[in-house]
Write a protein that holds these residues in place. Structure first.
Motif, PDB file in Angstrom:
ATOM      1  N   ILE A 175       0.856  -1.185   0.000  1.00  0.00           N
ATOM      2  CA  ILE A 175       0.000   0.000   0.000  1.00  0.00           C
ATOM      3  C   ILE A 175       0.889   1.231   0.000  1.00  0.00           C
ATOM      4  N   LEU A 176       0.505   2.233  -0.801  1.00  0.00           N
ATOM      5  CA  LEU A 176       1.228   3.496  -0.910  1.00  0.00           C
ATOM      6  C   LEU A 176       0.228   4.633  -0.781  1.00  0.00           C
ATOM      7  N   SER A 212       1.982  -1.793  -8.867  1.00  0.00           N
ATOM      8  CA  SER A 212       2.010  -2.991  -9.699  1.00  0.00           C
ATOM      9  C   SER A 212       2.000  -4.242  -8.830  1.00  0.00           C
ATOM     10  N   ALA A 213       1.261  -5.241  -9.258  1.00  0.00           N
ATOM     11  CA  ALA A 213       1.217  -6.508  -8.535  1.00  0.00           C
ATOM     12  C   ALA A 213       2.535  -7.269  -8.636  1.00  0.00           C
ATOM     13  N   GLU A 214       3.393  -6.870  -9.561  1.00  0.00           N
ATOM     14  CA  GLU A 214       4.682  -7.539  -9.764  1.00  0.00           C
ATOM     15  C   GLU A 214       5.809  -6.887  -8.970  1.00  0.00           C
ATOM     16  N   LEU A 215       5.477  -6.014  -8.068  1.00  0.00           N
ATOM     17  CA  LEU A 215       6.500  -5.357  -7.247  1.00  0.00           C
ATOM     18  C   LEU A 215       7.264  -6.411  -6.447  1.00  0.00           C
ATOM     19  N   PRO A 216       8.592  -6.475  -6.589  1.00  0.00           N
ATOM     20  CA  PRO A 216       9.365  -7.496  -5.860  1.00  0.00           C
ATOM     21  C   PRO A 216       9.516  -7.181  -4.378  1.00  0.00           C
ATOM     22  N   VAL A 237      11.975   1.597  -1.051  1.00  0.00           N
ATOM     23  CA  VAL A 237      12.807   0.394  -0.977  1.00  0.00           C
ATOM     24  C   VAL A 237      11.926  -0.770  -0.521  1.00  0.00           C
ATOM     25  N   THR A 238      12.166  -1.945  -1.135  1.00  0.00           N
ATOM     26  CA  THR A 238      11.469  -3.161  -0.703  1.00  0.00           C
ATOM     27  C   THR A 238      12.447  -4.052   0.060  1.00  0.00           C
ATOM     28  N   ASP A 239      11.901  -5.064   0.746  1.00  0.00           N
ATOM     29  CA  ASP A 239      12.757  -5.942   1.543  1.00  0.00           C
ATOM     30  C   ASP A 239      13.548  -6.928   0.686  1.00  0.00           C
ATOM     31  N   GLU A 240      13.354  -6.908  -0.633  1.00  0.00           N
ATOM     32  CA  GLU A 240      14.179  -7.715  -1.535  1.00  0.00           C
ATOM     33  C   GLU A 240      15.241  -6.885  -2.226  1.00  0.00           C
ATOM     34  N   GLY A 241      15.390  -5.620  -1.816  1.00  0.00           N
ATOM     35  CA  GLY A 241      16.460  -4.782  -2.339  1.00  0.00           C
ATOM     36  C   GLY A 241      16.103  -3.957  -3.542  1.00  0.00           C
ATOM     37  N   ALA A 242      14.862  -3.970  -3.978  1.00  0.00           N
ATOM     38  CA  ALA A 242      14.461  -3.114  -5.090  1.00  0.00           C
ATOM     39  C   ALA A 242      14.353  -1.674  -4.605  1.00  0.00           C
ATOM     40  N   TRP A 244       7.325   4.922 -11.636  1.00  0.00           N
ATOM     41  CA  TRP A 244       8.493   4.632 -10.812  1.00  0.00           C
ATOM     42  C   TRP A 244       9.607   4.082 -11.702  1.00  0.00           C
ATOM     43  N   ARG A 245      10.823   4.526 -11.406  1.00  0.00           N
ATOM     44  CA  ARG A 245      12.003   4.064 -12.160  1.00  0.00           C
ATOM     45  C   ARG A 245      12.903   3.279 -11.229  1.00  0.00           C
ATOM     46  N   ALA A 246      13.392   2.119 -11.705  1.00  0.00           N
ATOM     47  CA  ALA A 246      14.272   1.280 -10.888  1.00  0.00           C
ATOM     48  C   ALA A 246      15.652   1.911 -10.789  1.00  0.00           C
TER      49      ALA A 246
END
Length: 404
Positions: free
Chosen positions: A166-167, A183-187, A204-209, A220-222
């Motif tokens: 959630i954002l 996006s549902a594909e957010l890592p 930041v996500t907990d998988e390092g993205a 959003w840009r990686a």
């Protein structure tokens, strides 16, 4: 002075009311309210009746002598309470809530928000003295019980991220919150967000993205080319101890004021760093035997490192490094979970069982503050908004406010 002896032949006849104030009376132990009639004994062993006035005078003197040391004890206890620089703020929330993050509107430092588990969002408009619950209709329409992980403001713009994904975004200092589709594909799960400028943020996500936006979150840009798991699959043979057992998520992640990140692997067997412009996270061997609990940035640009069991280490010099030296701390065996810097010289550390530690020389020596010794809670985060405003966040809805 008469030699007084109380015998069981005498019956209660008078009531003693020692001249004690209310506070002193708290420390009285087992003194009887009713005194039996006194008898004096002469040299022949015969009992003689003692006058009522003499008996009261003697007894009052004895009571005065016995209470005086306790008065000093009371004054000492008050002095120790006055030494504490924190006070607890009681919140109108369920006791099982874990508080996770706090932020204030830069244009109005009396106006702030507090996040936690069980969809906890609270608001203050008096600098943190009192808090009231806030609700977000777009989050309550679903059956999820959101865990709000991180909040950040710049100007009147603010961002909140949570789990499940959630954002939330505000442009009016939190008077209203808009939900931004993701996006549902957010890592991974979103664990951190930083407001970086007008309509801009870094997430930041907990998988390092790591993702950045400059248009209110619509695109959003990686910032990194791959997740940490993918990076470790390529570097598992490069000598990173424990990388082959990596579970693919962060335990903690912290950002420096200039945009550098340090993150601890979920098992605490190594850590990773990232600097703006780097395509990948950089893994590092831990320089200590025990597993890492948390890492973060000192006010001078160096790193601090906490290990399980209560150990504290500081990096040699500033910037990213693998060289650390241990600093003695009185953690009583409880784990230290976070450190927050009030200035370059003063910092506070918090951890299990209400432990609070303070340094006034940049971390070279630490002393224990007893402010939370009687609070049955773990203290997870130390947040200083500025040198005069700070908070400690814990489980069971425990919030401590810095008094200065």
């Amino acid at each position: 002075m008469a030699n007084l002896q109380l015998t069981d032949c005498a019956y209660p006849t008078i009531t003693l009311k020692a001249s004690l104030n209310r506070q002193q009376r708290r420390y009285r132990t087992s003194q009887a309210r009713f005194a039996p009639k006194a008898c004096s004994v002469n040299h022949n062993g015969h009992q003689q009746s003692v006058t009522r006035r003499l008996f009261i005078a003697e007894t009052a003197a004895a009571v005065s002598i016995s209470v005086s040391p306790l008065v000093g004890f009371e004054q000492q206890a008050k002095a120790e309470e006055a030494l504490s620089e924190w006070e607890r703020v009681f919140l109108p929330i369920d006791p099982g809530v874990v508080l996770l993050d706090i932020a204030f509107v830069p244009d109005d430092l009396n106006h702030g928000f507090l996040l936690g588990t069980r969809q906890t969002l609270m608001e203050t408009k008096d600098g943190g003295n009192t808090w009231v619950p806030r609700s977000i209709p777009s989050a309550e329409d679903e059956d999820f019980n959101y865990r709000f992980n991180s909040i950040s403001f710049t100007g009147k713009e603010g961002w909140i991220v949570g789990k499940p994904a959630i954002l939330l975004y505000t442009s009016d200092a939190g008077e209203s919150w808009e939900r931004i589709p993701l996006s549902a594909e957010l890592p991974g799960d979103m664990v951190y967000i930083k407001a970086t400028g007008e309509k801009s943020a870094e997430m930041v996500t907990d998988e390092g993205a790591i993702y950045v936006t400059s248009n209110r979150g619509y695109n959003w840009r990686a910032a990194v080319q791959e997740t940490v798991s993918a990076t470790l699959n390529r570097t598992v043979s490069s000598g990173i101890s424990g990388a082959s057992y990596y579970t693919g998520t962060f335990n903690t992640v912290n950002r420096s004021p200039d945009g550098n990140y340090v993150a601890v692997s979920s098992r605490g067997n190594f850590y990773l760093t990232w600097e703006p412009g780097q395509p990948y996270w950089q893994p590092h061997n831990r320089a200590v035997a025990r597993r890492i609990q948390n890492m973060g940035w000192r006010a001078d640009g160096g790193l601090w490192l906490l290990v399980r069991g209560g150990g504290l280490y500081l990096s040699k010099g500033t910037g990213i490094t693998e060289e650390f030296e241990e600093v003695p701390v009185q953690s009583r065996g409880f784990g230290i979970l976070d450190i927050g810097y009030r200035s370059k010289e003063e910092a506070w550390a918090a951890g299990g069982s209400g432990i609070l530690l303070r340094t006034t020389n940049g971390g070279k020596a630490w002393t224990r503050d007893k402010a939370a010794d009687n609070i049955a809670a773990n203290l997870y985060a130390v947040k200083f908004i500025n040198e005069r405003k700070g908070f400690v966040l814990g489980n069971d809805g425990v919030l401590l406010r810095y008094l200065g």
